[in-house]
Motif scaffolding. Structure first.
Motif, PDB file in Angstrom:
ATOM      1  N   ILE A  12      52.764  66.135  21.469  1.00 32.71           N
ATOM      2  CA  ILE A  12      52.558  66.511  22.785  1.00 32.71           C
ATOM      3  C   ILE A  12      53.375  67.399  23.429  1.00 32.71           C
ATOM      4  CG2 ILE A  12      52.284  65.365  25.166  1.00 32.71           C
ATOM      5  CD1 ILE A  12      51.332  62.754  24.215  1.00 32.71           C
ATOM      6  N   LEU A  13      54.877  67.170  22.986  1.00 32.42           N
ATOM      7  CA  LEU A  13      55.729  68.574  23.415  1.00 32.42           C
ATOM      8  C   LEU A  13      55.318  69.664  22.892  1.00 32.42           C
ATOM      9  CD1 LEU A  13      57.960  69.063  25.144  1.00 32.42           C
ATOM     10  CD2 LEU A  13      59.530  68.374  23.153  1.00 32.42           C
ATOM     11  N   ILE A  18      52.997  75.358  23.724  1.00 31.18           N
ATOM     12  CA  ILE A  18      52.140  76.327  23.091  1.00 31.18           C
ATOM     13  C   ILE A  18      51.217  76.793  24.031  1.00 31.18           C
ATOM     14  CG2 ILE A  18      50.310  76.386  21.449  1.00 31.18           C
ATOM     15  CD1 ILE A  18      51.730  74.967  19.567  1.00 31.18           C
ATOM     16  N   ILE A  19      50.622  75.682  24.682  1.00 24.76           N
ATOM     17  CA  ILE A  19      49.661  76.106  25.910  1.00 24.76           C
ATOM     18  C   ILE A  19      50.269  76.667  27.247  1.00 24.76           C
ATOM     19  CG2 ILE A  19      48.101  75.109  27.469  1.00 24.76           C
ATOM     20  CD1 ILE A  19      47.338  73.097  25.770  1.00 24.76           C
ATOM     21  N   ALA A  20      51.511  76.316  27.351  1.00 19.51           N
ATOM     22  CA  ALA A  20      52.005  76.817  28.588  1.00 19.51           C
ATOM     23  C   ALA A  20      52.666  78.234  28.180  1.00 19.51           C
ATOM     24  CB  ALA A  20      53.207  75.982  28.950  1.00 19.51           C
ATOM     25  N   GLY A  21      52.995  78.483  26.881  1.00 16.55           N
ATOM     26  CA  GLY A  21      53.579  79.800  26.469  1.00 16.55           C
ATOM     27  C   GLY A  21      52.198  80.668  26.718  1.00 16.55           C
ATOM     28  N   SER A  22      51.145  80.324  26.022  1.00 22.14           N
ATOM     29  CA  SER A  22      50.062  80.912  26.217  1.00 22.14           C
ATOM     30  C   SER A  22      49.413  81.480  27.389  1.00 22.14           C
ATOM     31  CB  SER A  22      48.783  80.480  25.270  1.00 22.14           C
ATOM     32  OG  SER A  22      49.249  80.240  24.148  1.00 22.14           O
ATOM     33  N   ALA A  23      49.522  80.474  28.372  1.00 23.67           N
ATOM     34  CA  ALA A  23      49.181  80.540  29.750  1.00 23.67           C
ATOM     35  C   ALA A  23      50.231  81.615  30.365  1.00 23.67           C
ATOM     36  CB  ALA A  23      49.040  79.524  30.808  1.00 23.67           C
ATOM     37  N   PHE A  24      51.506  81.507  30.064  1.00 20.84           N
ATOM     38  CA  PHE A  24      52.572  82.494  30.667  1.00 20.84           C
ATOM     39  C   PHE A  24      52.166  83.995  30.079  1.00 20.84           C
ATOM     40  CE2 PHE A  24      56.480  84.769  29.981  1.00 20.84           C
ATOM     41  CZ  PHE A  24      56.865  85.015  31.358  1.00 20.84           C
ATOM     42  N   ILE A  25      51.957  83.948  28.731  1.00 22.00           N
ATOM     43  CA  ILE A  25      51.649  85.545  28.300  1.00 22.00           C
ATOM     44  C   ILE A  25      50.168  85.966  28.816  1.00 22.00           C
ATOM     45  CG2 ILE A  25      50.945  86.546  26.065  1.00 22.00           C
ATOM     46  CD1 ILE A  25      52.875  84.724  24.709  1.00 22.00           C
ATOM     47  N   SER A  26      49.162  85.086  29.123  1.00 25.07           N
ATOM     48  CA  SER A  26      48.130  85.527  29.735  1.00 25.07           C
ATOM     49  C   SER A  26      48.291  86.047  31.271  1.00 25.07           C
ATOM     50  CB  SER A  26      47.179  84.436  29.586  1.00 25.07           C
ATOM     51  OG  SER A  26      45.748  84.777  30.353  1.00 25.07           O
ATOM     52  N   PHE A 311      43.874  66.904  28.318  1.00 23.78           N
ATOM     53  CA  PHE A 311      42.886  66.332  27.204  1.00 23.78           C
ATOM     54  C   PHE A 311      43.475  66.441  25.784  1.00 23.78           C
ATOM     55  CE2 PHE A 311      39.918  67.999  24.131  1.00 23.78           C
ATOM     56  CZ  PHE A 311      38.844  67.252  24.520  1.00 23.78           C
ATOM     57  N   LEU A 312      44.053  67.352  25.447  1.00 24.39           N
ATOM     58  CA  LEU A 312      44.747  67.341  23.956  1.00 24.39           C
ATOM     59  C   LEU A 312      45.706  66.166  23.754  1.00 24.39           C
ATOM     60  CD1 LEU A 312      45.347  71.290  23.530  1.00 24.39           C
ATOM     61  CD2 LEU A 312      43.464  69.744  22.453  1.00 24.39           C
ATOM     62  N   SER A 313      46.658  66.184  24.895  1.00 25.38           N
ATOM     63  CA  SER A 313      47.387  64.778  24.702  1.00 25.38           C
ATOM     64  C   SER A 313      46.956  63.542  24.478  1.00 25.38           C
ATOM     65  CB  SER A 313      48.444  64.831  26.138  1.00 25.38           C
ATOM     66  OG  SER A 313      49.103  66.004  26.085  1.00 25.38           O
ATOM     67  N   GLY A 314      45.772  63.407  25.526  1.00 25.60           N
ATOM     68  CA  GLY A 314      44.990  62.125  25.246  1.00 25.60           C
ATOM     69  C   GLY A 314      44.299  62.110  23.852  1.00 25.60           C
ATOM     70  N   PHE A 315      43.665  63.233  23.401  1.00 22.96           N
ATOM     71  CA  PHE A 315      43.139  63.302  22.171  1.00 22.96           C
ATOM     72  C   PHE A 315      44.140  63.026  20.845  1.00 22.96           C
ATOM     73  CE2 PHE A 315      41.857  65.458  18.385  1.00 22.96           C
ATOM     74  CZ  PHE A 315      40.758  65.189  18.108  1.00 22.96           C
ATOM     75  N   VAL A 316      45.378  63.487  21.047  1.00 23.33           N
ATOM     76  CA  VAL A 316      46.403  63.133  20.249  1.00 23.33           C
ATOM     77  C   VAL A 316      46.690  61.656  19.903  1.00 23.33           C
ATOM     78  CG1 VAL A 316      49.041  63.487  19.652  1.00 23.33           C
ATOM     79  CG2 VAL A 316      47.427  65.440  20.022  1.00 23.33           C
ATOM     80  N   LEU A 317      46.917  61.027  21.026  1.00 22.80           N
ATOM     81  CA  LEU A 317      47.229  59.721  21.393  1.00 22.80           C
ATOM     82  C   LEU A 317      46.257  58.689  20.791  1.00 22.80           C
ATOM     83  CD1 LEU A 317      48.748  59.541  24.882  1.00 22.80           C
ATOM     84  CD2 LEU A 317      49.884  59.340  22.746  1.00 22.80           C
ATOM     85  N   ILE A 318      44.937  59.160  21.012  1.00 23.67           N
ATOM     86  CA  ILE A 318      43.704  58.299  20.457  1.00 23.67           C
ATOM     87  C   ILE A 318      43.656  58.332  18.967  1.00 23.67           C
ATOM     88  CG2 ILE A 318      41.222  58.278  20.409  1.00 23.67           C
ATOM     89  CD1 ILE A 318      41.225  59.004  23.350  1.00 23.67           C
TER      90      ILE A 318
END
Length: 378
Positions: A12-13, A18-26, A311-318
């Protein structure tokens, strides 16, 4: 390290990073695009103002050269007939003033003595050499010039042309001055740009003796400048203060909030034809649309980033709990019963376990089968 706790946290970390970095670059890319849009807006403002000033210079010079070429003007100036020259051109000047912003028209005799001011016929005979170098240069070099200057009636955009008689004898010069006020008002009407003209107070007090003293009052003083013309005085007072216009040797750009809007401000130096600094033109346009687009983009990026992380964190936990951790827990419990010598029950739902765990299921079933057979033996 406990896989059950640390593995999901690590995954999850990684997702968050990755998502936060992608959002920052965007966001940085979008911000760069917005900066480029605003830079284009600044360039457009500058081009509009500079083109309008060049056009005014050309029009002023064209009118001056037209007057210089009129035989009647040449004869009257050669004869020193001030009254006749005024009568000849008064109607023309009134029409030009009313329709085209021509604020000043003046004839000079060498080297730079005022012969006739059509805008102020009663004032003549004064020597302009000290503060009108363009007039001096035209009468000295006998070539036309154009540019900004501070005259007795105030700052204007001038075109100055030499006057010759039919035999080529140099008689003097004629100038046409186009007022900044109608020019700035026309730009606002055409392009929605607010503008202001700042002229050095010292020059105005020394040379612009015909200017209404109220225009140089405290309400228009901005540092060492006088806000001589403005399409919106209150707005320009907020956007261009004394510190902003203090030193403007080249175009200056900045963005500032005023009257509830984000405004882009462009400061352009105003110089005479000889390069002497006279003042500053400030132009401003509404940048709220581009800034609002940035804010909306940041909000949407934040929302999308949060949704994606959840969403991805929930998916990973499931996935981890349903397909890895639960089967491992069940198998661990079953093998614990084997080592404890307790009765062995079949694994319910083992067919849903991952293929990689099926050998362990088969091993458990084999152990359970052998123990069952051993329990049945006499």
């Amino acid at each position: 390290m406990k896989f059950r706790r640390n593995a999901p946290i690590a995954i999850i970390l990684a997702i968050v990073i990755i998502i936060a970095g992608s959002a920052f670059i965007s966001s940085r890319l979008f911000s760069g695009m917005t900066d480029a849009v605003e830079a284009d807006q600044f360039r457009l403002m500058g081009a509009i103002v500079e083109t309008a000033i060049r056009d005014a210079e050309n029009k002023a010079l064209a009118r001056a050269e037209l007057l210089a070429d009129l035989p009647s003007v040449q004869k009257l100036l050669a004869a020193g007939d001030r009254t006749g020259l005024e009568a000849e051109l008064a109607r023309m000047f009134a029409n030009q003033k009313a329709r085209h912003g021509v604020d000043q028209a003046q004839f000079h005799i060498p080297p730079a003595t005022s012969f006739l001011r059509l805008h102020d016929p009663k004032t003549f005979g004064d020597d302009l050499s000290a503060f009108r170098p363009m007039v001096v240069a035209v009468n000295r070099d006998r070539v036309p010039l154009k540019g900004a200057a501070v005259a007795r009636s105030g700052p204007a955009i001038f075109g100055v042309a030499p006057v010759f008689d039919q035999g080529g004898k140099h008689l003097g010069s004629v100038e046409i001055g186009i007022d900044y006020g109608p020019l700035l008002a026309g730009l606002k009407t055409a392009y929605g740009i607010d503008l202001a003209l700042f002229i050095e107070e010292a020059s105005l007090k020394q040379y612009a003796q015909g200017v209404d003293p109220e225009r140089m009052g405290e309400q228009n003083r901005v540092g060492r400048y006088i806000r001589f013309e403005s399409t919106n005085a209150q707005l320009m007072a907020e956007l261009a203060g004394a510190e902003d216009v203090a030193v403007v040797n080249e175009p200056v750009r900045y963005v500032r909030d005023a009257q509830g809007l984000v405004r882009g401000v462009l400061l352009l130096p105003v110089n005479s034809s000889s390069g002497t600094p006279l003042g500053v033109i400030a132009a401003t346009s509404d940048f709220s649309a581009s800034r609002a687009a940035v804010n909306r983009s940041l909000i949407w990026q934040a929302v999308i980033t949060l949704i994606a992380i959840v969403f991805l964190s929930g998916f990973v936990l499931i996935v981890l709990r349903g397909f890895v951790l639960r089967p491992l827990q069940v198998l661990g419990q079953r093998f614990d019963t084997v080592s404890a010598g307790e009765p062995l029950a079949p694994i319910v739902g083992s067919e849903t376990f991952p293929r990689e765990m099926q050998p362990f299921v088969a091993l458990y079933d084999k152990i359970r089968s052998r123990r069952s057979e051993a329990d049945k033996a006499p």
